[in-house]
Design a protein around this motif. Structure first.
Motif, PDB file in Angstrom:
ATOM      1  N   VAL A  39     -25.267   9.886  20.073  1.00 36.63           N
ATOM      2  CA  VAL A  39     -24.167  10.144  19.145  1.00 36.63           C
ATOM      3  C   VAL A  39     -23.672   8.795  18.629  1.00 36.63           C
ATOM      4  CG1 VAL A  39     -23.487  12.238  20.378  1.00 36.63           C
ATOM      5  CG2 VAL A  39     -22.383  10.060  20.937  1.00 36.63           C
ATOM      6  N   PRO A  41     -20.607   6.626  18.748  1.00 39.03           N
ATOM      7  CA  PRO A  41     -19.313   6.535  19.433  1.00 39.03           C
ATOM      8  C   PRO A  41     -18.177   6.033  18.561  1.00 39.03           C
ATOM      9  CG  PRO A  41     -21.070   5.611  20.785  1.00 39.03           C
ATOM     10  CD  PRO A  41     -21.626   5.809  19.405  1.00 39.03           C
ATOM     11  N   ARG A  42     -18.521   5.448  17.401  1.00 40.08           N
ATOM     12  CA  ARG A  42     -17.534   4.892  16.494  1.00 40.08           C
ATOM     13  C   ARG A  42     -16.654   3.884  17.244  1.00 40.08           C
ATOM     14  NH1 ARG A  42     -17.397   8.071  11.827  1.00 40.08           N
ATOM     15  NH2 ARG A  42     -16.314   6.285  10.928  1.00 40.08           N
ATOM     16  N   SER A  44     -14.985   4.057  19.860  1.00 43.41           N
ATOM     17  CA  SER A  44     -15.061   4.085  21.321  1.00 43.41           C
ATOM     18  C   SER A  44     -16.006   3.015  21.854  1.00 43.41           C
ATOM     19  CB  SER A  44     -15.504   5.470  21.806  1.00 43.41           C
ATOM     20  OG  SER A  44     -14.513   6.434  21.542  1.00 43.41           O
ATOM     21  N   LEU A 188     -23.807  10.035  25.322  1.00 42.32           N
ATOM     22  CA  LEU A 188     -22.488  10.035  25.954  1.00 42.32           C
ATOM     23  C   LEU A 188     -22.527   9.462  27.366  1.00 42.32           C
ATOM     24  CD1 LEU A 188     -21.040  13.475  24.806  1.00 42.32           C
ATOM     25  CD2 LEU A 188     -20.260  11.210  24.112  1.00 42.32           C
ATOM     26  N   VAL A 247     -14.791  11.692  18.906  1.00 43.14           N
ATOM     27  CA  VAL A 247     -15.260  11.006  20.110  1.00 43.14           C
ATOM     28  C   VAL A 247     -14.061  10.481  20.896  1.00 43.14           C
ATOM     29  CG1 VAL A 247     -16.691   9.135  21.021  1.00 43.14           C
ATOM     30  CG2 VAL A 247     -17.369  10.330  18.937  1.00 43.14           C
ATOM     31  N   HIS A 248     -14.160  10.544  22.221  1.00 42.73           N
ATOM     32  CA  HIS A 248     -13.134   9.974  23.086  1.00 42.73           C
ATOM     33  C   HIS A 248     -13.796   9.530  24.380  1.00 42.73           C
ATOM     34  CE1 HIS A 248      -8.561  10.506  22.484  1.00 42.73           C
ATOM     35  NE2 HIS A 248      -8.768   9.340  23.061  1.00 42.73           N
ATOM     36  N   VAL A 249     -13.303   8.420  24.950  1.00 48.53           N
ATOM     37  CA  VAL A 249     -13.808   7.944  26.227  1.00 48.53           C
ATOM     38  C   VAL A 249     -12.622   7.428  27.029  1.00 48.53           C
ATOM     39  CG1 VAL A 249     -14.287   5.592  25.407  1.00 48.53           C
ATOM     40  CG2 VAL A 249     -15.555   6.492  27.367  1.00 48.53           C
ATOM     41  N   ALA A 259     -16.580  10.908  28.769  1.00 48.57           N
ATOM     42  CA  ALA A 259     -16.901  10.677  27.362  1.00 48.57           C
ATOM     43  C   ALA A 259     -17.219  12.022  26.723  1.00 48.57           C
ATOM     44  CB  ALA A 259     -18.085   9.724  27.210  1.00 48.57           C
ATOM     45  N   LYS A 261     -17.854  14.249  22.731  1.00 55.37           N
ATOM     46  CA  LYS A 261     -18.072  14.297  21.279  1.00 55.37           C
ATOM     47  C   LYS A 261     -17.933  15.744  20.818  1.00 55.37           C
ATOM     48  CE  LYS A 261     -19.946  13.834  17.064  1.00 55.37           C
ATOM     49  NZ  LYS A 261     -19.241  13.234  15.920  1.00 55.37           N
ATOM     50  N   ARG A 270      -9.811  16.907  20.689  1.00 55.73           N
ATOM     51  CA  ARG A 270     -10.267  15.790  21.518  1.00 55.73           C
ATOM     52  C   ARG A 270      -9.460  15.622  22.805  1.00 55.73           C
ATOM     53  NH1 ARG A 270     -10.795  10.196  18.589  1.00 55.73           N
ATOM     54  NH2 ARG A 270      -8.556  10.543  18.534  1.00 55.73           N
TER      55      ARG A 270
END
Length: 314
Positions: A39, A41-42, A44, A188, A247-249, A259, A261, A270
Motif C-alpha cells: 500500500v 503509507p503516505r 505514515s 502494512l 492509512v494510520h500507524v 497499521a 489501510k 480510521r
C-alpha cells in the motif's frame, strides 16, 4: 470489513480494508484483510523517513524541529514559523520549498486567511516541515538542493533504502506523493515493523530520538484538535502517525504496533479501526473512548455511531 456505520439501528455504510498488529519483535499477532499487499503509507512513512535524514547529517536544533519533520501539521502560526526557522538556519528561504502552496488546514487560521485575502503559501502546506528538513539535510550532507525531490537524488535514495531496511522488505513501487516528494509502497506489516522499531530503539539512539520528539511535541506532529496530537497526549508512550487515503500507524514500547489501510481512502473510519488495534496492544478502553466510537448526528441529536466491525473486535 473493518468499520461499520450505524444510523438509527440501520447499517448504513461500511469501510473495508486491512489491519495488522505486530509485537515488539515484529511478529504478527493479529491481522484482518491482506496485510502483505503493498500500500502507499503516505505520511505514515514520515517517522522512518526522518531517520534517514538524521543519518545523512541533519542536526535539528530542537525536539520541535524533529517532530515537525515527521509530522503533517495544520498550518497554524507556530507550525509555519518553525518551518521557516529551519530553512533560515540552513541558509534557505520558503522559495526553496518544493511542496505546493496551500491554505492552512486549521479551520480558524484558514478562515482568518480567507477573510484577509491571503494567498496560499508553501509554508502552510502540511508537509512543509518535512520539506524544510529535507532541504536542511541536503545542506548538511553537501548535496544539491536543486532536484531534492527527484527519486535519483542522494537524499531520496537514502530515504528509500531506509524504509525498506526497517520494514524488512524492499520498496515495491515509488510514486509521487501529494507534496511532490517520492512516496514508497510497503505492506502494512512492514509499515508497522518500521514504526515499532523507533519506539523499541535504545534510549539516546538516532531512531529513538524521532519517537521521543514526536511524543514530547505532538502538536508539531499534527495540530490543534487533531487525532494524532490528542491520542499521544492521552496515552503515555504512544506514537501515532496518520497518512492520507485511509492509512494510520501507531506503536507502543514493549507492546508492538498497529497499521491499517481503508480501501476507500476515507478518514471517517480510521481512528475507530486504530483503536480496535490499540486495544489488542493492551491500551485501556477508557483511554481510547473518545476516539473508538464516532457519533452519527441526526437532527439535533445523535442517532448512531461509526464503530469497529466484528472482524477486528472479536
Amino acid at each position: 470489513m473493518l468499520v461499520e456505520v450505524e444510523r438509527s439501528g440501520f447499517l448504513e455504510s461500511v469501510h473495508r480494508g486491512s489491519l495488522v498488529v505486530v509485537g515488539p519483535d515484529g511478529q504478527v499477532l493479529f491481522s484482518a484483510g491482506d496485510v502483505d499487499r503493498p500500500v502507499l503509507p503516505r505520511s505514515s512513512n514520515k517517522p522512518v523517513q526522518v531517520t534517514a535524514m538524521l543519518a545523512a547529517g541533519w542536526s535539528p536544533r530542537s525536539g520541535e524541529e524533529l517532530a515537525i519533520a515527521a509530522g503533517s501539521h495544520s498550518g497554524e502560526d507556530g507550525h509555519r514559523e518553525l518551518a521557516a526557522g529551519m530553512l533560515a538556519a540552513a541558509g534557505l528561504t520558503p522559495d526553496d520549498l518544493g511542496c505546493p502552496p496551500a491554505l492552512p488546514s486549521h479551520e480558524p487560521t484558514r478562515a482568518t486567511w480567507l477573510t484577509a485575502g491571503r494567498q496560499p503559501q508553501r509554508l502552510a502546506m502540511n508537509c512543509s516541515g518535512k520539506h524544510a528538513a529535507m532541504l536542511a539535510t541536503c545542506v548538511a550532507a553537501g548535496w544539491p538542493t536543486d532536484g531534492y525531490l527527484d527519486r535519483e537524488h542522494p537524499l531520496q535514495q537514502a530515504v528509500e533504502a531506509r524504509l525498506g531496511a526497517v520494514a524488512g522488505t524492499p520498496v515495491t513501487a515509488v510514486v509521487v506523493d501529494g507534496c511532490g516528494a517520492p512516496q514508497h509502497a510497503l505492506p502494512l506489516t512492514g509499515l508497522a515493523r518500521g514504526v515499532s522499531s523507533l519506539v523499541e530503539a535504545a534510549a539516546g539512539s538516532r531512531n529513538r530520538s524521532v519517537a521521543d520528539a514526536m511524543r514530547a511535541h505532538p502538536w508539531f506532529v499534527a495540530g490543534t484538535g487533531r487525532e494524532d496530537t490528542d491520542l499521544m497526549r492521552a496515552v503515555d508512550g504512544l506514537l501515532v502517525k496518520g497518512g492520507a487515503d485511509g492509512v494510520h500507524v501507531a506503536a507502543l514500547p514493549g507492546r508492538g504496533a498497529v497499521a491499517l489501510k481503508l480501501d476507500d481512502g476515507g478518514d471517517r473510519g480510521r481512528t475507530p479501526a486504530l483503536c480496535a488495534g490499540l486495544l489488542r496492544l493492551g491500551v485501556p478502553a477508557e483511554q481510547l473512548a473518545p476516539w473508538s466510537l464516532t457519533p452519527v448526528p441526526g437532527g439535533d441529536g445523535v442517532v448512531g455511531e461509526v464503530r469497529p466491525a466484528a472482524s477486528v473486535t472479536r
